[in-house]
Write a protein that holds these residues in place. Sequence first.
Motif, PDB file in Angstrom:
ATOM      1  N   ARG A 123     -13.845  70.418  -7.944  1.00 41.88           N
ATOM      2  CA  ARG A 123     -14.379  71.782  -7.904  1.00 41.88           C
ATOM      3  C   ARG A 123     -14.242  72.442  -9.270  1.00 41.88           C
ATOM      4  N   TRP A 124     -13.085  72.297  -9.904  1.00 43.89           N
ATOM      5  CA  TRP A 124     -12.858  72.936 -11.198  1.00 43.89           C
ATOM      6  C   TRP A 124     -13.854  72.397 -12.230  1.00 43.89           C
ATOM      7  N   LEU A 125     -14.038  71.098 -12.263  1.00 42.96           N
ATOM      8  CA  LEU A 125     -14.961  70.498 -13.225  1.00 42.96           C
ATOM      9  C   LEU A 125     -16.396  70.962 -12.965  1.00 42.96           C
ATOM     10  N   ALA A 126     -16.763  71.075 -11.686  1.00 41.94           N
ATOM     11  CA  ALA A 126     -18.112  71.538 -11.353  1.00 41.94           C
ATOM     12  C   ALA A 126     -18.331  72.958 -11.854  1.00 41.94           C
ATOM     13  N   GLU A 127     -17.306  73.797 -11.761  1.00 41.26           N
ATOM     14  CA  GLU A 127     -17.441  75.175 -12.227  1.00 41.26           C
ATOM     15  C   GLU A 127     -17.513  75.256 -13.749  1.00 41.26           C
ATOM     16  N   GLN A 128     -17.076  74.198 -14.419  1.00 41.63           N
ATOM     17  CA  GLN A 128     -17.201  74.147 -15.881  1.00 41.63           C
ATOM     18  C   GLN A 128     -18.505  73.479 -16.318  1.00 41.63           C
ATOM     19  N   GLY A 129     -19.355  73.138 -15.340  1.00 49.07           N
ATOM     20  CA  GLY A 129     -20.585  72.436 -15.662  1.00 49.07           C
ATOM     21  C   GLY A 129     -20.368  70.969 -15.978  1.00 49.07           C
ATOM     22  N   LEU A 130     -19.260  70.383 -15.458  1.00 50.01           N
ATOM     23  CA  LEU A 130     -18.900  68.993 -15.769  1.00 50.01           C
ATOM     24  C   LEU A 130     -18.703  68.189 -14.492  1.00 50.01           C
ATOM     25  N   ALA A 131     -19.596  68.386 -13.533  1.00 49.16           N
ATOM     26  CA  ALA A 131     -19.430  67.748 -12.226  1.00 49.16           C
ATOM     27  C   ALA A 131     -19.367  66.223 -12.314  1.00 49.16           C
ATOM     28  N   ASP A 132     -19.994  65.640 -13.314  1.00 48.56           N
ATOM     29  CA  ASP A 132     -20.035  64.177 -13.424  1.00 48.56           C
ATOM     30  C   ASP A 132     -18.933  63.603 -14.311  1.00 48.56           C
ATOM     31  N   LEU A 133     -18.081  64.440 -14.854  1.00 47.58           N
ATOM     32  CA  LEU A 133     -17.042  63.937 -15.761  1.00 47.58           C
ATOM     33  C   LEU A 133     -16.039  63.068 -15.004  1.00 47.58           C
ATOM     34  N   GLN A 134     -15.718  61.943 -15.591  1.00 51.82           N
ATOM     35  CA  GLN A 134     -14.682  61.070 -15.059  1.00 51.82           C
ATOM     36  C   GLN A 134     -13.553  60.973 -16.085  1.00 51.82           C
ATOM     37  N   PRO A 135     -12.333  61.311 -15.701  1.00 51.91           N
ATOM     38  CA  PRO A 135     -11.217  61.236 -16.660  1.00 51.91           C
ATOM     39  C   PRO A 135     -10.847  59.789 -16.958  1.00 51.91           C
ATOM     40  N   ARG A 136      -9.952  59.608 -17.865  1.00 54.90           N
ATOM     41  CA  ARG A 136      -9.489  58.265 -18.186  1.00 54.90           C
ATOM     42  C   ARG A 136      -8.906  57.587 -16.950  1.00 54.90           C
ATOM     43  N   ARG A 137      -8.206  58.398 -16.126  1.00 57.58           N
ATOM     44  CA  ARG A 137      -7.558  57.837 -14.938  1.00 57.58           C
ATOM     45  C   ARG A 137      -7.312  58.959 -13.933  1.00 57.58           C
ATOM     46  N   TRP A 138      -7.482  58.645 -12.635  1.00 57.16           N
ATOM     47  CA  TRP A 138      -7.081  59.567 -11.571  1.00 57.16           C
ATOM     48  C   TRP A 138      -5.702  59.163 -11.062  1.00 57.16           C
ATOM     49  N   MET A 139      -4.882  60.150 -10.760  1.00 52.41           N
ATOM     50  CA  MET A 139      -3.586  59.909 -10.135  1.00 52.41           C
ATOM     51  C   MET A 139      -3.547  60.723  -8.847  1.00 52.41           C
ATOM     52  N   PHE A 140      -3.623  60.058  -7.696  1.00 50.97           N
ATOM     53  CA  PHE A 140      -3.680  60.751  -6.409  1.00 50.97           C
ATOM     54  C   PHE A 140      -2.276  60.875  -5.823  1.00 50.97           C
ATOM     55  N   LEU A 141      -1.885  62.105  -5.505  1.00 49.00           N
ATOM     56  CA  LEU A 141      -0.534  62.408  -5.014  1.00 49.00           C
ATOM     57  C   LEU A 141      -0.623  63.288  -3.770  1.00 49.00           C
ATOM     58  N   ASN A 142       0.396  63.170  -2.910  1.00 46.62           N
ATOM     59  CA  ASN A 142       0.357  63.871  -1.626  1.00 46.62           C
ATOM     60  C   ASN A 142       0.648  65.361  -1.720  1.00 46.62           C
ATOM     61  N   PHE A 143       1.570  65.742  -2.596  1.00 47.46           N
ATOM     62  CA  PHE A 143       2.068  67.108  -2.580  1.00 47.46           C
ATOM     63  C   PHE A 143       1.902  67.779  -3.940  1.00 47.46           C
ATOM     64  N   THR A 144       1.803  69.101  -3.892  1.00 50.95           N
ATOM     65  CA  THR A 144       1.633  69.890  -5.107  1.00 50.95           C
ATOM     66  C   THR A 144       2.766  69.649  -6.093  1.00 50.95           C
ATOM     67  N   TYR A 145       4.011  69.632  -5.606  1.00 52.93           N
ATOM     68  CA  TYR A 145       5.125  69.494  -6.548  1.00 52.93           C
ATOM     69  C   TYR A 145       5.130  68.126  -7.216  1.00 52.93           C
ATOM     70  N   GLN A 146       4.523  67.113  -6.574  1.00 52.17           N
ATOM     71  CA  GLN A 146       4.406  65.814  -7.225  1.00 52.17           C
ATOM     72  C   GLN A 146       3.432  65.886  -8.398  1.00 52.17           C
ATOM     73  N   GLN A 147       2.358  66.635  -8.223  1.00 49.43           N
ATOM     74  CA  GLN A 147       1.400  66.801  -9.321  1.00 49.43           C
ATOM     75  C   GLN A 147       2.054  67.518 -10.507  1.00 49.43           C
ATOM     76  N   ILE A 148       2.832  68.544 -10.195  1.00 48.50           N
ATOM     77  CA  ILE A 148       3.500  69.291 -11.269  1.00 48.50           C
ATOM     78  C   ILE A 148       4.526  68.415 -11.970  1.00 48.50           C
ATOM     79  N   GLN A 149       5.219  67.577 -11.212  1.00 53.03           N
ATOM     80  CA  GLN A 149       6.177  66.669 -11.837  1.00 53.03           C
ATOM     81  C   GLN A 149       5.469  65.682 -12.750  1.00 53.03           C
ATOM     82  N   ALA A 150       4.271  65.242 -12.334  1.00 55.17           N
ATOM     83  CA  ALA A 150       3.491  64.341 -13.187  1.00 55.17           C
ATOM     84  C   ALA A 150       3.101  65.036 -14.483  1.00 55.17           C
ATOM     85  N   ALA A 151       2.771  66.341 -14.391  1.00 55.09           N
ATOM     86  CA  ALA A 151       2.428  67.093 -15.603  1.00 55.09           C
ATOM     87  C   ALA A 151       3.653  67.295 -16.478  1.00 55.09           C
ATOM     88  N   LEU A 152       4.786  67.646 -15.889  1.00 53.56           N
ATOM     89  CA  LEU A 152       6.005  67.871 -16.660  1.00 53.56           C
ATOM     90  C   LEU A 152       6.440  66.613 -17.403  1.00 53.56           C
TER      91      LEU A 152
END
Length: 326
Positions: free
Chosen positions: A215-244
């Motif tokens: 959704r965020w990429l679509a709102e930036q006009g980048l709906a087709d952008l594919q990152p180098r890698r996706w990391m799928f996680l169950n919980f929000t705090y896991q995503q934040i830990q991945a960023a940290l």
Amino acid sequence: MNQRRQRPLAIGPLRAFEAVARRLSFSAAAEELHLTQSAISRQIRALEEEIGSTLFLRGTRHVELTSDGASLQTSVVAALERLDGTVRQIRQAKGRRVVNVTSFASFASMWLLPRLPEFQRQHPDIDIRVSALDQVIDLDDSELDLALRYCPPQKMPPSSTRLFGEILTPVVSPWLLREAEAQGTPLRRPADLVNFSLAEEDDQRPSGLFLSWHRWLAEQGLADLQPRRWMFLNFTYQQIQAALSGQALALARLALVGESLERGDLVEPFGEAGRIGSPSAYWLLLSRHGGSRPEVVLFASWVRDQARLTRLALGEEQVDQEDGLG
């Protein structure tokens, strides 16, 4: 009709039955209840005689529930849970005051728990019990006093208090930005995300779309952008830990990472321009019995005060702490 079959069942044999049914072992149930195995066996035989049905199939090395036993287990577990909950409440009323809170795991870990020490310093005689579950629990059918929830306004009753809204923003570790800069792949505009890993919440529900990078990429006009890698996680705090830890960028809930941004542990690579809203918000809901207990009302007032500070940090218009859905 036999009058014995009409009288209420004694609680002791029901405790023994529940333990054996759950553990499928007479010896394990005996150890759990601090009784001998023969005492457990006598209680089960007495219960079977009282009911007039065999509840367990007893093998040499295993125990199985009969169909009647399985039916009884469903009712006994629910009855004992309600009974134990009532007893706990009575004991709490006679001893220390306890506030029972239910919230989803990420909100409890990232917003509520970091703030709790302040409440406990102000009110050392009140204990807080937090049940962090990702499913919604009916407050009327439990011993819980207060719920902190996340959902659209139409799913909350009029008695709810809106705490603050949802703002999503990309966040990243500052050292990952420095490393990318040194390698010649700087992150200066959304299109540069093609060179980075993105941590995405693994949520297939329709509501998960509003929290997604897609959704965020679509709102930036980048709906087709594919990152180098996706990391799928169950919980929000896991995503934040991945960023940290510098493993990926996360699309963070701004209200939950405010302190990390203030400390500089995370940064918003696109600043306020990268922020988007969501139709959902965070809510406080008191149970009927919780609203009559002074310690629960006191804790709810403290949560509202903390939420006001979060609203100010998010730049939301000041909302009176007593406002509900209206």
